[in-house]
Design an enzyme around this catalytic site. Structure first.
Site, PDB file in Angstrom:
ATOM      1  N   GLY A  99       0.774  -1.240   0.000  1.00  0.00           N
ATOM      2  CA  GLY A  99       0.000   0.000   0.000  1.00  0.00           C
ATOM      3  C   GLY A  99       0.801   1.283   0.000  1.00  0.00           C
ATOM      4  O   GLY A  99       0.323   2.318   0.459  1.00  0.00           O
TER       5      GLY A  99
ATOM      6  N   ASN B  21       1.540   3.059  -2.583  1.00  0.00           N
ATOM      7  CA  ASN B  21       0.861   4.008  -3.478  1.00  0.00           C
ATOM      8  C   ASN B  21      -0.386   4.582  -2.803  1.00  0.00           C
ATOM      9  O   ASN B  21      -0.687   5.764  -2.952  1.00  0.00           O
ATOM     10  CB  ASN B  21       0.495   3.320  -4.792  1.00  0.00           C
ATOM     11  CG  ASN B  21       1.691   3.241  -5.733  1.00  0.00           C
ATOM     12  OD1 ASN B  21       2.081   4.233  -6.325  1.00  0.00           O
ATOM     13  ND2 ASN B  21       2.282   2.082  -5.821  1.00  0.00           N
TER      14      ASN B  21
ATOM     15  N   LYS C  46     -16.286 -17.601 -10.392  1.00  0.00           N
ATOM     16  CA  LYS C  46     -15.813 -16.254 -10.753  1.00  0.00           C
ATOM     17  C   LYS C  46     -16.962 -15.301 -11.101  1.00  0.00           C
ATOM     18  O   LYS C  46     -16.860 -14.094 -10.917  1.00  0.00           O
ATOM     19  CB  LYS C  46     -14.785 -16.329 -11.895  1.00  0.00           C
ATOM     20  CG  LYS C  46     -15.290 -16.852 -13.216  1.00  0.00           C
ATOM     21  CD  LYS C  46     -14.140 -16.854 -14.241  1.00  0.00           C
ATOM     22  CE  LYS C  46     -14.518 -17.476 -15.561  1.00  0.00           C
ATOM     23  NZ  LYS C  46     -15.757 -16.942 -16.158  1.00  0.00           N
TER      24      LYS C  46
ATOM     25  N   LEU D 218      -3.313  -6.651  -7.534  1.00  0.00           N
ATOM     26  CA  LEU D 218      -2.818  -7.783  -8.335  1.00  0.00           C
ATOM     27  C   LEU D 218      -3.927  -8.608  -8.974  1.00  0.00           C
ATOM     28  O   LEU D 218      -3.653  -9.588  -9.656  1.00  0.00           O
ATOM     29  CB  LEU D 218      -1.931  -8.681  -7.459  1.00  0.00           C
ATOM     30  CG  LEU D 218      -0.658  -8.006  -6.941  1.00  0.00           C
ATOM     31  CD1 LEU D 218       0.139  -8.987  -6.082  1.00  0.00           C
ATOM     32  CD2 LEU D 218       0.181  -7.467  -8.085  1.00  0.00           C
TER      33      LEU D 218
ATOM     34  N   ASN E 251      -4.901   2.598 -13.264  1.00  0.00           N
ATOM     35  CA  ASN E 251      -3.926   1.661 -12.697  1.00  0.00           C
ATOM     36  C   ASN E 251      -2.545   2.283 -12.775  1.00  0.00           C
ATOM     37  O   ASN E 251      -2.230   3.021 -13.710  1.00  0.00           O
ATOM     38  CB  ASN E 251      -3.941   0.346 -13.499  1.00  0.00           C
ATOM     39  CG  ASN E 251      -2.939  -0.671 -12.959  1.00  0.00           C
ATOM     40  OD1 ASN E 251      -2.870  -0.918 -11.761  1.00  0.00           O
ATOM     41  ND2 ASN E 251      -2.130  -1.217 -13.857  1.00  0.00           N
TER      42      ASN E 251
ATOM     43  N   HIS F  56       1.339   1.255 -13.178  1.00  0.00           N
ATOM     44  CA  HIS F  56       2.170   0.114 -13.553  1.00  0.00           C
ATOM     45  C   HIS F  56       3.634   0.560 -13.484  1.00  0.00           C
ATOM     46  O   HIS F  56       3.959   1.644 -13.988  1.00  0.00           O
ATOM     47  CB  HIS F  56       1.814  -0.385 -14.957  1.00  0.00           C
ATOM     48  CG  HIS F  56       2.612  -1.587 -15.359  1.00  0.00           C
ATOM     49  ND1 HIS F  56       2.338  -2.856 -14.865  1.00  0.00           N
ATOM     50  CD2 HIS F  56       3.699  -1.707 -16.155  1.00  0.00           C
ATOM     51  CE1 HIS F  56       3.236  -3.704 -15.362  1.00  0.00           C
ATOM     52  NE2 HIS F  56       4.062  -3.035 -16.149  1.00  0.00           N
TER      53      HIS F  56
ATOM     54  N   ASP G  19      -2.974  -4.014 -18.773  1.00  0.00           N
ATOM     55  CA  ASP G  19      -2.049  -2.888 -18.980  1.00  0.00           C
ATOM     56  C   ASP G  19      -2.150  -2.323 -20.398  1.00  0.00           C
ATOM     57  O   ASP G  19      -1.171  -1.822 -20.953  1.00  0.00           O
ATOM     58  CB  ASP G  19      -0.592  -3.320 -18.699  1.00  0.00           C
ATOM     59  CG  ASP G  19      -0.422  -3.892 -17.299  1.00  0.00           C
ATOM     60  OD1 ASP G  19       0.423  -4.792 -17.137  1.00  0.00           O
ATOM     61  OD2 ASP G  19      -1.143  -3.456 -16.391  1.00  0.00           O
TER      62      ASP G  19
HETATM   63  C1  GRF Z   1       4.409  -1.485  -6.895  1.00  0.00           C
HETATM   64  O1  GRF Z   1       5.562  -1.871  -7.609  1.00  0.00           O
HETATM   65  C2  GRF Z   1       3.372  -0.995  -7.875  1.00  0.00           C
HETATM   66  O2  GRF Z   1       3.926  -0.403  -9.011  1.00  0.00           O
HETATM   67  C3  GRF Z   1       2.714  -2.237  -8.296  1.00  0.00           C
HETATM   68  O3  GRF Z   1       2.595  -2.986  -7.089  1.00  0.00           O
HETATM   69  C4  GRF Z   1       3.752  -2.721  -6.278  1.00  0.00           C
HETATM   70  C5  GRF Z   1       3.367  -2.530  -4.828  1.00  0.00           C
HETATM   71  O4  GRF Z   1       2.601  -1.370  -4.743  1.00  0.00           O
HETATM   72  N1  GRF Z   1       1.450  -1.926  -8.946  1.00  0.00           N
HETATM   73  P1  GRF Z   1       2.064  -0.865  -3.294  1.00  0.00           P
HETATM   74  O5  GRF Z   1       3.274  -0.614  -2.419  1.00  0.00           O
HETATM   75  O6  GRF Z   1       1.195  -1.966  -2.717  1.00  0.00           O
HETATM   76  O7  GRF Z   1       1.308   0.400  -3.592  1.00  0.00           O
END
Ligand code: GRF
Length: 209
Positions: free
Chosen positions: A12, A14, A66, A91, A108, A110, A151
């Protein structure tokens, strides 16, 4: 006010960057309505709780199939009536029903300069391992709209980051986070909150103030 749902799976950082930007008044018209994690143990959930943000885990294996998972995930997101869904270290593949309903309202982050090192199998450290194996001198991060692909949606912002001779996947990931991800994700959300981001013929146009 731009209301956002942040979808996470891991540490987390970001999400933390968004929380910090909001607290510092850099995203005045943005509020995080909910953080939804695909992993009940994700530290991102703790980060949300520490800041009084509703934190929910929503785990695919808890659902019999699903289709029910996709239906329930959409119902959960709809309950918060958000304007934008932000995938921040998320993810999971976003189910088609969610992508369709929130067309051009899911973004998103990336950790590469798309179209390099992206698509199926490119996530987390694997992205940086591939960049180092290829020997690129510049990598970076990309914020893009999410479409039915992986992506492949319209690119909103990118930021370059130099690769150092002695980089490991871990040191490179950290630099890409610090110098790119944690800056362009909040910036993209600010631009969207100001109504300055439009998609025309699958290309993003960012208007001046
Ligand atoms: C980061 O490398 C981000 O770019 C990718 O997931 C990784 C972990 O992100 N999408 P975070 O620390 O959980 O935000």
């Amino acid at each position: 006010m731009l209301k956002i749902a942040v979808l996470v799976s891991g540490g987390g950082t970001n999400l933390q960057a968004l929380i910090d930007h909001i607290q510092q008044g850099k995203l005045p018209d943005v509020s995080i309505s909910v953080v939804i994690s695909s992993n009940p143990k994700a530290y991102a959930l703790e980060r949300a709780k520490l800041h009084g943000i509703e934190a929910v885990s929503f785990v695919k294996k808890d659902y019999p199939d699903k289709d029910i998972y996709a239906k329930e995930l959409l119902a959960l997101i709809d309950r918060y009536q958000v304007d934008l869904i932000v995938l921040a270290g998320c993810l999971i593949i976003i189910p088609e029903n969610v992508v369709k309903k929130y067309k051009n309202r899911i973004i998103n982050i990336h950790p590469s300069l798309i179209p390099a090192f992206c698509g199926d199998g490119y996530y987390g450290l694997r992205v940086h391992e591939a960049a180092l194996s290829r020997g690129v001198k510049i990598t970076g991060a990309t914020v893009h709209f999410v479409d039915e692909g992986t992506d492949t949606g319209p690119i909103i912002l990118q930021h370059p980051v130099p690769v150092m001779e002695d980089d490991t996947p871990e040191t490179l990931q950290r630099r890409v986070m610090e110098e790119a991800e944690w800056k362009i994700l909040p910036e993209a959300i600010r631009l969207i909150s100001e109504g300055r981001v439009k998609v025309e013929d699958s290309l993003v146009k960012i208007s001046d103030r």
